[in-house]
Each structure stands twice: as C-alpha cells, then as structure tokens.
Design a protein around this motif. Structure first.
Motif, PDB file in Angstrom:
ATOM      1  N   LEU A   1     -10.013 131.706   0.536  1.00  0.00           N
ATOM      2  CA  LEU A   1      -9.560 130.559   1.319  1.00  0.00           C
ATOM      3  C   LEU A   1      -8.220 130.104   0.746  1.00  0.00           C
ATOM      4  O   LEU A   1      -8.128 129.779  -0.444  1.00  0.00           O
ATOM      5  CB  LEU A   1     -10.579 129.412   1.246  1.00  0.00           C
ATOM      6  N   LYS A   2      -7.197 130.062   1.581  1.00  0.00           N
ATOM      7  CA  LYS A   2      -5.862 129.692   1.122  1.00  0.00           C
ATOM      8  C   LYS A   2      -5.560 128.245   1.468  1.00  0.00           C
ATOM      9  O   LYS A   2      -5.797 127.801   2.593  1.00  0.00           O
ATOM     10  CB  LYS A   2      -4.820 130.614   1.752  1.00  0.00           C
ATOM     11  N   PHE A   3      -5.028 127.536   0.490  1.00  0.00           N
ATOM     12  CA  PHE A   3      -4.623 126.144   0.681  1.00  0.00           C
ATOM     13  C   PHE A   3      -3.141 126.051   0.308  1.00  0.00           C
ATOM     14  O   PHE A   3      -2.753 126.387  -0.802  1.00  0.00           O
ATOM     15  CB  PHE A   3      -5.452 125.213  -0.197  1.00  0.00           C
TER      16      PHE A   3
ATOM     17  N   THR B   1      -8.232 124.041   5.629  1.00  0.00           N
ATOM     18  CA  THR B   1      -8.248 125.426   6.078  1.00  0.00           C
ATOM     19  C   THR B   1      -9.551 125.659   6.833  1.00  0.00           C
ATOM     20  O   THR B   1     -10.542 124.936   6.624  1.00  0.00           O
ATOM     21  CB  THR B   1      -8.130 126.406   4.889  1.00  0.00           C
ATOM     22  N   THR B   2      -9.550 126.664   7.717  1.00  0.00           N
ATOM     23  CA  THR B   2     -10.708 126.890   8.591  1.00  0.00           C
ATOM     24  C   THR B   2     -11.394 128.198   8.235  1.00  0.00           C
ATOM     25  O   THR B   2     -10.744 129.240   8.069  1.00  0.00           O
ATOM     26  CB  THR B   2     -10.275 126.921  10.060  1.00  0.00           C
TER      27      THR B   2
END
Length: 246
Positions: A16-18, A28-29
């Motif tokens: 998951l990229k923030f 993020t989704t």
C-alpha cells in the motif's frame, strides 16, 4: 497443516503506497474482489492500528462482486531515515450458508479455514522537481493577483489625471447648485402643503372642495417627480465625483 490459498483478489497485491507530505490525512484504496460462487467474510488488520483508519475493516463480499476499502493514514512527522515497518493483513474465510452472526463465524472458525494475504506500507515523498514546480505555480498565481491589483490602481490614477482642475471645479459647482435646487423645491413643496391645509379649512363650497385639492395634488405630484429626479441626479454625480477623487 498449510492454510488454503487466498480466494480474494487484492489490488494492489503486495504493498500500500502513501504519498506525502503527511501533514494531512493520506488515503489509499484497497480493492477486494470475490471471484468465487460463495460469499466470503473478510477482515483487514494492521500492525499500527492507531496510525490508520480503515473503512470498512470487515464485512462480507457477495459472490462475484468486489468492494473498495479506504485506508487512511493519519498525519505524522515524516522521518526519511526511518524505515516503516507497518504491515496490513487481509484475512478471509468462506461464509457458511444462512449466516446470521459474522462474529460468531470468526470465533468458531478453524485455523485451516482461514486465508490471509499480507501487504507492506510504503511511504513516498514528493521529489525536489515536484516541489519546485509547485512553488512556481504558487508564484504564478500570486504574481497574477498582484498584476491585476496594480492594473486597477493605474487605471484609477489615469482616470483622475485625465481631469484638469477646471473640470473638477465645474463638477463641484454643479453639485452645489443641484443641492440648493433640491432644498428650494423641498421648501416650496412644504409651503404648498401648508397652504393646501389652510385652504381646506376655510373652504365651505363643495365645488371649491373638489377642485382645489385636485389642482394642488397635480402640483404636488409634479413637484415630487422633480424632487426625486434631482435627488437621483445629485446622487449619481456625487458617486462619480467621489470615485474620481479617491
């Protein structure tokens, strides 16, 4: 005994990229798809529950459908030297037929029935080129606002400078004359009203009672129209002079 393979399809699959800066909530989704012909229960867990807000963090995905899970990273002081060790796990199991209590299903589930997928968190900060571009755009907006303000000021100065002292003096004299005319008409109108009241008290003949008020009413209406017109004209000229002299 090895756990069964995850039946849900995750997007993204591994991380998951923030993207920073992390001065505000960054979302993020995570998409969870159920390609099977049975309903699937799911839970989303994290190693840092106080740092994230997950909606929804559990539920049921109907057969052949998908849902979007919003993972919201709360604001924090980002340290580029600190490697994030935050991780997420998506846990799932096949929902039994006619399920009424999802929490009870999770409590009674056997370890061999559980499926899970792990994702790691990645923090990204804007590079220097992006920061420079953002600063340039901000400067452009500020410069445009300043140019508009200066243009308005120069336009007003140009308008004032186009009038010589003689024109300004003439406009001021005209305003004074109109003011005196309005005052004279007010006094005349007041006098007519007083004369009309006196005439009404002294009149005893019916024809005089009908004719005199009618004549006076016509005069009053004519004078009232003149007064209103002069007041409006005086107000317009006063506004123009006030703008030019500011």
């Amino acid at each position: 005994m090895a756990r069964p393979e995850q039946v849900l399809l995750l997007e993204p699959q591994h991380e998951l990229k923030f993207r920073g800066p992390f001065t505000d909530v960054v979302t993020t989704t995570l998409k969870l798809a159920n390609p099977t012909e049975r309903n699937v229960c799911f839970k989303v867990k994290t190693t840092a529950p106080r740092r994230y807000c997950v909606r929804p963090n559990s539920g049921v995905i109907d057969a052949g459908t998908s849902i979007n899970v919003s993972v919201m990273l709360q604001p924090f002081d980002y340290d580029p030297n600190e490697k994030s060790k935050h991780k997420f796990m998506v846990q799932s199991l096949m929902a039994p037929p006619h399920m009424t209590d999802m929490e009870g299903v999770w409590k009674e589930a056997k370890p061999e029935d559980l499926m899970d997928s792990k994702l790691r968190c990645v923090f990204e900060m804007p590079n220097e080129n992006e920061k420079t571009q953002h600063d340039l755009e901000s400067n452009k907006v500020m410069s445009s606002s300043l140019l508009k303000s200066e243009s308005s000021t120069l336009s007003m100065k140009s308008m004032v400078s186009s009038l010589d002292d003689g024109e300004v003096k003439r406009i001021m004299e005209e305003c004074k004359r109109l003011q005196m005319e309005v005052q004279r008409l007010r006094e005349e109108n007041k006098q007519i009203r007083e004369d009309d009241g006196l005439r009404m008290r002294k009149s005893t003949v019916m024809t005089t009672q009908h004719s005199s008020p009618s004549s006076v009413t016509v005069k009053e209406e004519s004078l009232s129209i003149k007064v209103i017109a002069l007041i409006v004209l005086f107000f317009v000229i006063g506004v123009i002079v006030g703008k030019l002299l500011l």
